[in-house]
Design an enzyme around this catalytic site. Structure first.
Site, PDB file in Angstrom:
ATOM      1  N   CYS A  58       3.354 -16.398  14.950  1.00 20.63           N
ATOM      2  CA  CYS A  58       4.188 -16.931  15.253  1.00 20.63           C
ATOM      3  C   CYS A  58       5.651 -16.132  16.724  1.00 20.63           C
ATOM      4  O   CYS A  58       5.862 -14.792  16.624  1.00 20.63           O
ATOM      5  CB  CYS A  58       4.765 -15.498  13.925  1.00 20.63           C
ATOM      6  SG  CYS A  58       6.317 -15.951  14.168  1.00 20.63           S
ATOM      7  N   CYS A  96       8.358 -14.068  16.167  1.00 21.01           N
ATOM      8  CA  CYS A  96       7.522 -12.797  15.446  1.00 21.01           C
ATOM      9  C   CYS A  96       7.652 -11.768  16.877  1.00 21.01           C
ATOM     10  O   CYS A  96       7.425 -10.658  16.577  1.00 21.01           O
ATOM     11  CB  CYS A  96       7.196 -12.763  14.860  1.00 21.01           C
ATOM     12  SG  CYS A  96       7.460 -13.969  13.222  1.00 21.01           S
TER      13      CYS A  96
END
Length: 294
Positions: free
Chosen positions: A212, A215
């Site tokens: 991700c 993230c």
């Protein structure tokens, strides 16, 4: 023949004549001044900031100066016992706040004194606190107890520390949500995404995984933000893969998602804002916190 060899050995043994002295250790695990070498005495006096040059000329005087310095209440210990200033306008002189800190400190101090010195140092290092300036076990224990007590006041679950981002489980998040003393910023993130695409060699399974990206980009910015905010805001992160039930309950749709919680009129924390995706760097994050949590 045997007795002659023993006698010969005895005749050639070096005379000790009382020169070997056992090293006497004080209660704090430090050598007693009269068991230390002269250079060690002077070195510790220098480290403690005790003036001895031109003042103490005899060994007995140096030993007395060091014993007096050790007997003097440590500034580190005394400062650690003092209740810290509480965030959000709470006064540290408040009886309840001071009592809560004192109780948490005494419990943590007793636990720390039960540890070995190297174990205390390891815990201090794990919390990002130095210890090279401390000489006695009591000082080490006091510093660790202070950190533990401050964390107990700051975080109901103990998973969060002032100035840092802490990972929480579902149970720990509930504890933090029930505590409305300070605002809470929650980062719901994912370590991996999975989707169709590509072929796993030799297995015939269609798969693809990747990190991700947003993230990963957000994490260091939140650490910077936490360092700036100190104990004014709790910052927690929750792994959506490990806690899917909480993600569903929070209605998280995109990752990462930042959820802002502050004290509601009726008490307790309630959501006041959320941002999906990467909102920007630490400057933008600080703007959001000031707008919604301070």
């Amino acid at each position: 023949m045997y007795s002659v060899l023993v006698l010969g050995a005895a005749l050639h043994m070096p005379r000790l004549s009382g020169r070997v002295r056992p090293v006497v250790m004080e209660e704090g695990g430090m050598p007693a001044p009269d068991a230390m070498r002269l250079a060690e005495l002077k070195a510790e006096l220098d480290q403690r900031g005790v003036k001895w040059r031109g003042v103490a000329f005899e060994r007995a005087e140096l030993e007395g100066a060091l014993a007096a310095a050790r007997a003097t209440p440590s500034r580190v210990v005394e400062e650690a016992r003092e209740a810290p200033d509480l965030p959000n306008g709470q006064e540290s002189s408040d009886a309840a706040g001071s009592t809560a800190y004192e109780e948490a400190y005494e419990e943590a101090f007793a636990r720390a004194m039960g540890l070995k010195v190297k174990e205390i140092r390891a815990e201090l290092a794990a919390r990002g606190s130095g210890w090279a300036d401390l000489f006695e076990k009591e000082e080490l224990a006091a510093r660790l107890a202070s950190l533990c007590a401050r964390s107990a006041l700051f975080s109901a679950s103990g998973a969060l520390e002032p100035g840092k981002v802490g990972k929480v489980s579902a149970a720990e998040l509930k504890q933090e949500m029930d505590d409305d003393r300070t605002p809470l910023l929650l980062d719901v993130y994912a370590t991996w995404y999975a989707s169709a695409g590509g072929w796993q060699m030799g297995m015939g399974i269609r798969y693809s995984t990747w990190r991700c990206g947003p993230c990963k980009m957000l994490a260091p910015e939140l650490e910077k933000l936490a360092a700036r905010l100190g104990d004014s805001v709790r910052i927690a992160k929750l792994d959506s893969d490990a806690e899917p039930g909480v993600s569903t309950e929070l209605r998280v749709q995109g990752l990462p998602t930042l959820v802002f919680f502050r004290r509601s009129v009726d008490g307790g924390l309630s959501e006041c804002h959320r941002v999906e995706g990467m909102p920007g760097g630490v400057e933008k994050l600080e703007e959001l916190v000031k707008a919604h949590l301070q």
